[in-house]
Design an enzyme around this catalytic site. Structure first.
Site, PDB file in Angstrom:
ATOM      1  N   CYS A   1      69.446 -13.512   9.758  1.00  0.00           N
ATOM      2  CA  CYS A   1      68.286 -13.101   8.984  1.00  0.00           C
ATOM      3  C   CYS A   1      68.031 -11.607   9.068  1.00  0.00           C
ATOM      4  O   CYS A   1      67.639 -10.981   8.078  1.00  0.00           O
ATOM      5  CB  CYS A   1      67.059 -13.882   9.404  1.00  0.00           C
TER       6      CYS A   1
ATOM      7  N   HIS B   1      62.551 -14.836  13.341  1.00  0.00           N
ATOM      8  CA  HIS B   1      63.002 -14.626  11.975  1.00  0.00           C
ATOM      9  C   HIS B   1      62.640 -13.209  11.556  1.00  0.00           C
ATOM     10  O   HIS B   1      61.815 -12.553  12.193  1.00  0.00           O
ATOM     11  CB  HIS B   1      62.323 -15.652  11.058  1.00  0.00           C
TER      12      HIS B   1
ATOM     13  N   ASP C   1      62.042 -13.348   1.176  1.00  0.00           N
ATOM     14  CA  ASP C   1      62.902 -13.751   2.286  1.00  0.00           C
ATOM     15  C   ASP C   1      64.321 -13.883   1.773  1.00  0.00           C
ATOM     16  O   ASP C   1      64.695 -14.918   1.213  1.00  0.00           O
ATOM     17  CB  ASP C   1      62.411 -15.078   2.882  1.00  0.00           C
TER      18      ASP C   1
END
Lengths: 321, 674, 316
Positions: free
Chosen positions: B423, B467, B483
């Site tokens: 991520c 994250h 995202d």
């Protein structure tokens, strides 16, 4: 009521059960220490916001509180039935045998008998107590307390204190009781004067006028002396050995000794005189001499009975008190 | 009952503690030290054991003790004390005060063992033992440790009982039974105190000496690989109890540090120093929840985007990060309300500038790509974002926990060569692309999703849920969350990382079988739920929580002094109950007839007519009649019934019941003085 | 007064009705000594023997004589002296020249009520002859046993032991007397009644019997039927145990004393017109039963030994 006649002199007497009102409870030195530790942990817990430190502090506090009850319970319900002591001579220690009644209770641990109240708080304990002892549930036991008996007369059993620190030693519970008991204290046998000469008994001995027979203990034989009663002669022995001997019975004393304060006038004070007499009484007893005594208005016929010796000593102990 | 009286079993030996008592206290202290022995140098543990052995050998008369008879040994002991203190000072110098303190305490306990002779020494040793128990809790307060420490306290208490055990001192069973009896009685009292004792927010003095050790967790820096390292840890970051609705997985973004500044490889918070709070417009339905955060040693807190209502001791920064006033040194709970939908209207020039910051001459290929996209989008930022996301989606990008090492320009290398990342790779390169295209953007780190524990009905968020995502500024719509990871691996966002990873812990054989794996999971969940409750209600029982409980109990906002009063009253009541039970137990009467007669006597005693213990019922009745002619008739009646039942043959249930009624009706009064 | 359920007497004749008469009759002779009189009667009903210890001239002989008279029993008095032989008590076997046989001449002991006057004046041999007869209720002379009459009741009197020329009864012998009582000086009114009234002996000479031996046996049987509850036996046991364990006593009560205590308490309950024994009954008879058996550890307390015992034991 059919029976109006009550038993004579039934007076209410103090029941010696140690109940709620009679038991005192205070922390011991260790208990104070423990409480301080508990508080310190609490402060630490507050400072560090440490929940488990709080928990430890509260648990210790709770243990302390529970110990109060446990210690208390260890003493509550015990009864003192009284005490008794055998006579002693002045200067010795009277042994008061205290009887504790635990018939109604469970097992009790680590009891101590003290002669003075326990010091609460941070002071040190005096060292005058019995070793701790345990009592079975449902039992009656004796425990001895030694009490100094400095002077003759009657030594009243002092107020006693029964104490326990079981189970944790944090708390002490104690109770007082005053057993109705006293110990006869004979005068200390002292003095240097030798035993006065004893008199040989006359034939007019037996006050009863009865021949010593039957239950009188045969004591031994002794050579005949002029004046011995004829009926005491051992005829059988005479027949066998051609020796004149007389039977001696313990009751029929031959040697008699009369003691009186007159004989010890030379001594400085009454106590010294009584002490001298006490010593003579004991000495005479050792030599098997029947002692009689004139003590003020009291008159004691000579006798061999060991109980007689106690009677004399007792008279000396209680004289002019 | 015919036991003959016997002379008390008075021990002839002295009353000093002996070996048997020593063994008790040694065992208890060793238990208290056990958890520490894993934390401290083996040398410390070894020296404690050596001292303990010395004392024991002295009991066995193998070795002399350092006492007045052995002056040289006494000197040795003094030297030992000095050496130990110096050793502790040297080894723990500059380290946390806590470790030094505990090490010193351990040494002192060991040396105290040498001095154990009198009852007092034993007392002190026991007390030091209680302190040792507390020191353990400075390191950890888990349930297993608490249970173990309860056992230690029991043992320490048992060693005191052993000291006063009399003839039972050699019967461990007896001693433990007596101790349990005390502890079991003490625990409810302690619980009561724990709940009701007025809590004060610490510290009272100084700073708590707590662990300075690094905690795993997010930091305010991000380099490629920093978050993927975290995902290897199943440590718990925080737990969330929802009061009402639980947001769907896709909405569970737990916002943490916001990163503005990049040097090409590392992202940092940047130099935004604006104390004002942005104007936020909230929309939609809020979520109400309580977060219990594990100590992170950081100031920032994690909240569901975006908290609208916060506590006094925290604040929201300009870039919407929730900060506490202090570092999170211990587990803390706080209540929050968050709205998933919100808009922020303004962008300050400073923010605008920071939002476009890129290192000079870095990422040439990325910049080129961005320029190309910018031309395609033609000023429509939303379109630009879509183009970027579709790029991640269409190109062969993969999502992996073990990305290849990036050695050169990390963004370019990732975007055009390796195309495999985690991520943080996606978030950072996405932000770089946006900035290169002239759109203000920033990286947001935090946690995403979390495991819903059905046992406790709460959410567990672990470090592996860490994250990173991006936010872009869209004129007129404010900061929007983007995202990019979701474009590559949508399941990462909807299902969380959990599904991609093997079950935590456990043996392969368990995990391979779905049934046992589910069971294992269930066990883990239950255990975690227990821990969570423990943390929330026991360890996290703060003054605020106490107040809350009081309110729930209907006691409202009770003054602290009143609470203290309640506490004292509770203790007093316990004592009273205790004393009553003592009194009861000593005169407890099972026989209803006798107890009724006793009651009858009590009532007469109240008006001043006391029955002497050895006074027969008839005599007593006669005496009462003499003293109080007015009572003669009822007393005679009751006495008649009593002796009929007790001494004659009139024993029947009816007779007993009638007798008890007679007694209960009997209420003598003191005569009024004319 | 508490309710009293009637005594269940299968023969119909209520012996309790006569008890009042007996006591009333006795009070006419022995003025102001109701308690002693009742104790003496209790002792008799309980089937035990009585020892009266008191100074000469306070009415010991009169009491014994009275008991025999009122109950319609045969009466013999034995005046013990120091030269008395056992045969003087029991009887002798004499060779009868006419019948050419040994013939047993019964001594004074063959009587229903024996008054052994000043028993401590007799030699131990003569004493033991009487005491053995009391225990066995038969005498054996030259291998032949002769049963004593029934009922058989010995009242022995004893001067206080400190008097000159006496052989105090040993403790083992004292145990054979169920009770020991003393009469004491009469109070003022009683003294006046004695001084003004008829001569006691003359009065006794013509005194009518209230009951006969048959009725006495019935009454003795009724005593055995008096109920003793377990609560009461608990109390008696507590008393016995306390007398044995308390440091206040040098000698406790024997099992025989315990049996006697229960029996005497039953008799007292009968006298008090109750059909079950109360703790009070035990308390009333205990001083007479324990007084000569119990030795206080502290000799000065000997006179109060029984009270010490009673006060030491709460009624359970």
């Amino acid at each position: 009521m059919n029976h109006t006649l009550a038993p004579s002199s039934v007076l209410p007497r103090a029941d010696h059960a140690l109940d709620r009102r009679h038991i005192y409870v205070l922390p011991t030195r260790g208990g104070f220490f423990f409480a301080v530790v508990c508080l310190l942990v609490l402060l630490g817990a507050m400072n560090y916001n440490n929940a488990m430190a709080y928990a430890v502090s509260f648990l210790l506090g709770a243990i302390f509180v529970i110990a109060i009850g446990e210690t208390w319970r260890n003493l509550a319900g015990l009864r003192c039935l009284g005490a008794a002591a055998d006579p002693v001579f002045a200067g010795q220690k009277a042994r008061f045998r205290v009887t504790l009644d635990n018939r109604a209770g469970r097992e009790r641990m680590q009891l101590e008998l003290l002669m003075s109240p326990p010091r609460g708080g941070l002071r040190r304990q005096p060292r005058q107590h019995t070793q701790p002892f345990d009592v079975d549930g449902g039992a009656i036991i004796h425990a001895d307390v030694m009490v100094p008996a400095p002077s003759r007369g009657r030594l009243t059993c002092p107020r006693l204190c029964i104490r326990t620190r079981f189970p944790l030693g944090l708390i002490q519970a104690w109770a007082y009781f005053s057993p109705v008991a006293d110990c006869l204290v004979y005068p200390a046998p002292k003095g240097d004067s030798t035993l006065p000469e004893s008199m040989q008994s006359a034939s007019t001995t037996a006050q009863s006028g009865v021949v010593q027979t039957g239950n009188n203990d045969f004591f031994g034989l002794r050579g005949y002396q002029r004046g011995d009663p004829l009926r005491a002669v051992a005829w059988k022995t005479l027949a066998r050995n051609d020796q004149m001997v007389v039977k001696r019975f313990t009751d029929a004393a031959d040697e008699r000794l009369w003691l009186s304060l007159e004989q010890v006038r030379a001594l400085p004070d009454l106590e010294a005189r009584l002490s001298q007499l006490a010593r003579w009484v004991l000495e005479a007893g050792r030599h098997g001499i029947a002692v009689g005594m004139l003590l003020g208005a009291q008159r004691f016929q000579p006798d061999h009975d060991p109980r007689h010796q106690q009677v004399l000593l007792r008279a000396l102990a209680e004289f002019k008190l | 009952m015919n036991a003959p009286a016997r002379l008390a079993n008075i021990r002839t030996g002295n009353n000093h503690p002996r070996e048997v008592h020593f063994l008790w206290i040694l065992g208890a202290l060793a238990m208290a030290l056990l958890p520490h022995s894993l934390r401290f140098s083996p040398l410390l543990v070894a020296s404690f054991l050596a001292l303990a052995f010395w004392r024991w050998a002295a009991y066995r008369r193998w070795l002399p003790l350092p006492d007045k008879q052995h002056r040289r040994l006494l000197l040795t002991k003094t030297l030992l004390v000095i050496t130990a203190c110096v050793a502790v000072w040297v080894s723990y110098r500059g380290q946390s005060g806590r470790d030094a303190g505990v090490a010193l305490l351990m040494v002192l306990v060991g040396l105290k063992l040498l001095e154990l002779t009198t009852t007092r020494d034993f007392f002190i040793a026991t007390t030091l033992g209680y302190f040792l128990v507390v020191t353990n809790f400075l390191y950890s307060q888990t349930i297993p440790l608490a249970a173990f420490m309860l056992a230690v306290i029991t043992m320490l208490t048992a060693s005191m009982v052993a000291l006063y055990g009399g003839r039972h001192e050699r019967e461990p069973k007896w001693i433990l039974r007596r101790t349990f009896f005390i502890i079991v009685q003490a625990i409810p009292l302690a619980v009561l105190a724990f709940v009701f004792f007025p809590r004060i927010e610490g510290p009272l003095w100084g700073r708590p000496m707590l662990s300075e050790e690094a905690q795993t967790g997010l930091s305010d820096e991000m380099t490629p690989g920093s978050i993927s390292n975290l995902t290897l840890s199943d440590e718990i970051a925080f737990r969330v109890n929802f009061n009402g609705r639980i947001p769907p997985a896709a909405e569970r973004y737990w916002r943490g540090p916001v990163l503005w500044h990049t040097d090409g490889r590392t992202w940092r918070r940047g130099s935004l120093r604006d104390p004002t709070t942005p104007q936020v417009r909230f929309q939609g339905e809020p979520y109400r929840y309580t977060i219990t955060q594990e100590p992170s040693n950081k100031r920032w807190l994690y909240a569901l985007e975006l908290p609208a209502q916060i506590d006094d001791d925290m604040y929201l920064t300009r870039d919407l990060q929730l900060l506490g006033r202090y570092r999170m040194r211990r587990r803390t709970s706080f209540d929050l309300i968050s709205y998933p939908r919100f808009t922020i209207a303004e962008l300050t020039p400073a923010e605008h500038q920071l939002g476009l910051q890129l290192p000079e001459d870095a990422h040439p290929r990325a910049r080129a790509l961005a320029m190309q996209w910018q031309a395609q989008a033609g000023g429509d930022i939303e379109r630009l974002v879509r183009i970027a996301l579709s790029h991640f989606n269409r190109q062969p990008f993969t999502y992996t926990l073990a990305p290849p090492l990036l050695t050169e320009d990390p963004v370019d290398q990732f975007l055009f060569e390796t195309r495999a990342g985690f991520c943080e790779h996606y978030a950072s390169s996405f932000v770089v692309l946006m900035r290169a295209a002239g759109v203000p953007a920033r990286v947001v780190t935090g946690y995403q999703d979390g495991e819903l524990n059905p046992v406790g009905d709460y959410l567990i968020v672990r470090q592996q849920d860490a994250h990173a995502w991006a936010e872009v500024w869209i004129e007129g719509r404010g900061w929007r969350r983007v995202d990019p990871t979701a474009a590559v691996a949508p399941e990462r966002v909807s299902d969380g990382l959990e599904m991609m990873m093997p079950a935590r812990g456990g043996l392969r054989i368990i995990n391979d079988n779905p049934a046992t794996a589910a069971l294992w999971r269930r066990i883990q969940q239950t255990w975690d739920a227990t821990n969570h409750r423990w943390n929330q209600w026991v360890l996290g029982f703060s003054p605020a929580r106490q107040q809350m409980l009081m309110r729930e109990l209907g006691l409202g906002d009770i003054d602290r002094s009143v609470l203290a009063g309640v506490m004292m009253a509770a203790i007093g009541a316990t004592l009273l109950l205790l004393s009553l039970s003592i009194q009861r137990s000593s005169v407890r009467e099972r026989d209803p007839v006798r107890s009724a007669y006793r009651e009858f006597c009590r009532r007469l005693a109240r008006i001043g007519i006391q029955r002497v213990p050895h006074e027969g019922p008839l005599d007593f009745a006669a005496r009462v009649a003499r003293l109080r002619e007015d009572l003669a008739a009822p007393v005679a009646e009751i006495t008649g019934s009593y002796i009929d039942i007790r001494y004659a043959n009139g024993n029947g249930r009816d007779a007993v019941a009638a007798f008890r009624r007679q007694v209960s009706r009997f209420r003598p009064r003191t005569l009024a003085v004319p | 007064m508490p309710s009293v359920t009637p005594l269940n007497n299968p023969r119909g004749a209520d012996p309790r009705a006569r008890i009042g008469e007996i006591i009333a009759a006795g009070e006419r002779v022995i003025v102001g000594k109701t308690h002693s009189l009742k104790l003496a009667l209790t002792c008799l009903l309980a089937g035990g023997h009585l020892l009266i210890e008191d100074l000469p001239g306070v009415g010991k002989t009169t009491l014994a004589h009275l008991m025999a008279r009122v109950l319609g029993l045969s009466f013999q008095r034995i005046q013990f002296t120091s030269d008395m032989l056992p045969a003087d008590v029991i009887g002798v076997t004499i060779y009868d020249r006419d019948t050419q046989q040994f013939e047993f001449h019964r001594g004074p002991i063959f009587s229903q009520v024996i008054l052994g006057d000043e028993i401590n004046r007799a030699t131990p041999r003569a004493q033991s002859a009487l005491l053995e007869a009391m225990e066995e209720r038969q005498v054996t002379v030259d291998g032949v046993s002769h049963r004593l009459p029934h009922p058989f009741f010995v009242i022995a009197t004893q001067n206080p032991t400190y008097q000159i020329g006496t052989f105090p009864l040993p403790e083992s012998q004292l145990d054979r007397f169920l009770m020991r009582i003393s009469l004491g000086y009469p109070d003022r009114d009683a003294e006046r009644a004695l001084l003004t009234g008829q001569d006691r002996r003359t009065l006794l000479e013509n005194f009518p019997a209230v009951i006969g031996p048959e009725e006495l046996l019935e009454m003795q049987q009724a005593v055995g039927e008096i109920h003793t509850s377990s609560a009461l036996l608990d109390y008696v046991q507590a008393l016995l145990e306390f007398s044995r364990t308390s440091p206040e006593f040098a000698t406790g009560l024997s099992p025989r004393a315990g049996l006697g205590l229960v029996q005497a308490a039953r008799a007292w309950a009968l006298l008090s017109e109750r059909d079950s024994v109360m703790p009070e009954d035990v308390q009333r008879v205990l001083p007479a039963i324990a007084g000569h058996r119990l030795r206080a550890a502290d000799e000065s307390q000997q006179a109060h030994a029984a009270d010490l015992l009673l006060q030491g034991v709460p009624i359970p």
